[in-house]
Scaffold this motif. Sequence first.
Motif, PDB file in Angstrom:
ATOM      1  N   GLY A   1     -15.746  79.387 -49.067  1.00  0.00           N
ATOM      2  CA  GLY A   1     -15.581  79.233 -47.625  1.00  0.00           C
ATOM      3  C   GLY A   1     -16.316  80.296 -46.832  1.00  0.00           C
ATOM      4  N   ALA A   2     -16.403  81.489 -47.405  1.00  0.00           N
ATOM      5  CA  ALA A   2     -17.102  82.588 -46.738  1.00  0.00           C
ATOM      6  C   ALA A   2     -18.615  82.491 -46.909  1.00  0.00           C
ATOM      7  CB  ALA A   2     -16.606  83.925 -47.294  1.00  0.00           C
ATOM      8  N   GLY A   3     -19.053  81.582 -47.765  1.00  0.00           N
ATOM      9  CA  GLY A   3     -20.493  81.477 -48.024  1.00  0.00           C
ATOM     10  C   GLY A   3     -21.036  82.713 -48.712  1.00  0.00           C
ATOM     11  N   ALA A   4     -20.256  83.250 -49.647  1.00  0.00           N
ATOM     12  CA  ALA A   4     -20.652  84.461 -50.377  1.00  0.00           C
ATOM     13  C   ALA A   4     -21.999  84.260 -51.063  1.00  0.00           C
ATOM     14  CB  ALA A   4     -19.582  84.813 -51.407  1.00  0.00           C
ATOM     15  N   PRO A   5     -22.771  85.321 -51.186  1.00  0.00           N
ATOM     16  CA  PRO A   5     -24.060  85.221 -51.877  1.00  0.00           C
ATOM     17  C   PRO A   5     -23.886  84.730 -53.318  1.00  0.00           C
ATOM     18  CG  PRO A   5     -23.789  87.392 -50.867  1.00  0.00           C
ATOM     19  CD  PRO A   5     -22.494  86.669 -50.723  1.00  0.00           C
ATOM     20  N   HIS A   6     -24.931  84.111 -53.833  1.00  0.00           N
ATOM     21  CA  HIS A   6     -24.883  83.513 -55.172  1.00  0.00           C
ATOM     22  C   HIS A   6     -24.418  84.509 -56.237  1.00  0.00           C
ATOM     23  CE1 HIS A   6     -25.850  80.980 -58.560  1.00  0.00           C
ATOM     24  NE2 HIS A   6     -26.575  81.954 -59.057  1.00  0.00           N
ATOM     25  N   GLY A   7     -24.934  85.711 -56.210  1.00  0.00           N
ATOM     26  CA  GLY A   7     -24.553  86.711 -57.219  1.00  0.00           C
ATOM     27  C   GLY A   7     -23.067  87.022 -57.186  1.00  0.00           C
ATOM     28  N   LEU A   8     -22.499  87.105 -55.996  1.00  0.00           N
ATOM     29  CA  LEU A   8     -21.068  87.373 -55.858  1.00  0.00           C
ATOM     30  C   LEU A   8     -20.248  86.170 -56.319  1.00  0.00           C
ATOM     31  CD1 LEU A   8     -19.197  89.644 -54.955  1.00  0.00           C
ATOM     32  CD2 LEU A   8     -19.234  88.658 -52.653  1.00  0.00           C
ATOM     33  N   GLN A   9     -20.735  84.969 -56.027  1.00  0.00           N
ATOM     34  CA  GLN A   9     -20.052  83.773 -56.506  1.00  0.00           C
ATOM     35  C   GLN A   9     -20.040  83.724 -58.032  1.00  0.00           C
ATOM     36  OE1 GLN A   9     -21.411  80.092 -54.746  1.00  0.00           O
ATOM     37  NE2 GLN A   9     -21.280  80.919 -52.674  1.00  0.00           N
ATOM     38  N   VAL A  10     -21.144  84.113 -58.642  1.00  0.00           N
ATOM     39  CA  VAL A  10     -21.219  84.117 -60.106  1.00  0.00           C
ATOM     40  C   VAL A  10     -20.292  85.186 -60.687  1.00  0.00           C
ATOM     41  CG1 VAL A  10     -22.747  84.572 -62.081  1.00  0.00           C
ATOM     42  CG2 VAL A  10     -23.536  83.124 -60.207  1.00  0.00           C
ATOM     43  N   LEU A  11     -20.344  86.386 -60.141  1.00  0.00           N
ATOM     44  CA  LEU A  11     -19.518  87.491 -60.630  1.00  0.00           C
ATOM     45  C   LEU A  11     -18.032  87.192 -60.458  1.00  0.00           C
ATOM     46  CD1 LEU A  11     -19.215  90.478 -61.654  1.00  0.00           C
ATOM     47  CD2 LEU A  11     -19.231  91.117 -59.228  1.00  0.00           C
ATOM     48  N   LEU A  12     -17.626  86.899 -59.229  1.00  0.00           N
ATOM     49  CA  LEU A  12     -16.204  86.707 -58.942  1.00  0.00           C
ATOM     50  C   LEU A  12     -15.723  85.288 -59.236  1.00  0.00           C
ATOM     51  CD1 LEU A  12     -15.853  88.711 -55.606  1.00  0.00           C
ATOM     52  CD2 LEU A  12     -15.356  89.465 -57.935  1.00  0.00           C
ATOM     53  N   GLY A  13     -16.522  84.297 -58.857  1.00  0.00           N
ATOM     54  CA  GLY A  13     -16.112  82.909 -59.036  1.00  0.00           C
ATOM     55  C   GLY A  13     -16.136  82.469 -60.484  1.00  0.00           C
TER      56      GLY A  13
END
Length: 119
Positions: free
Chosen positions: A52-64
């Motif tokens: 929902g926040a549109g987090a950067p791809h790297g953060l999505q990979v790390l956290l998601g």
Amino acid sequence: MTVLLVFLGGVIGAPARYTLDRLVQGRTGGAFPWGTLTVNLVGSVILGALLGAGAPHGLQVLLGTGVCGALTTFSTLGYETVRLLEDGSPSKAGLNAVGSLVLGVLAAAGSYALAASLL
């Protein structure tokens, strides 16, 4: 680099899953798997907020993928649902399966909407 981010997230998520699950289950006791429900809901909230926040791809990979992938667990949900059935608790098994799915989707959708509206 992506594989490294997933790995690092998993290093965080796996022990967090174990610790949170044991903490919650130790406080609630009983046959119902409150610990698994909790980790799955926490993961749904985190993933919904990231997207929902549109987090950067790297953060999505790390956290998601990394953290949430190691934190949440579909296999344990399935196992615990079958265990409840075997123990003669079909209502608890149904509540576990349906409740986890419905609450997980609502948690993800709610955190997605909240994050999107704040940013």
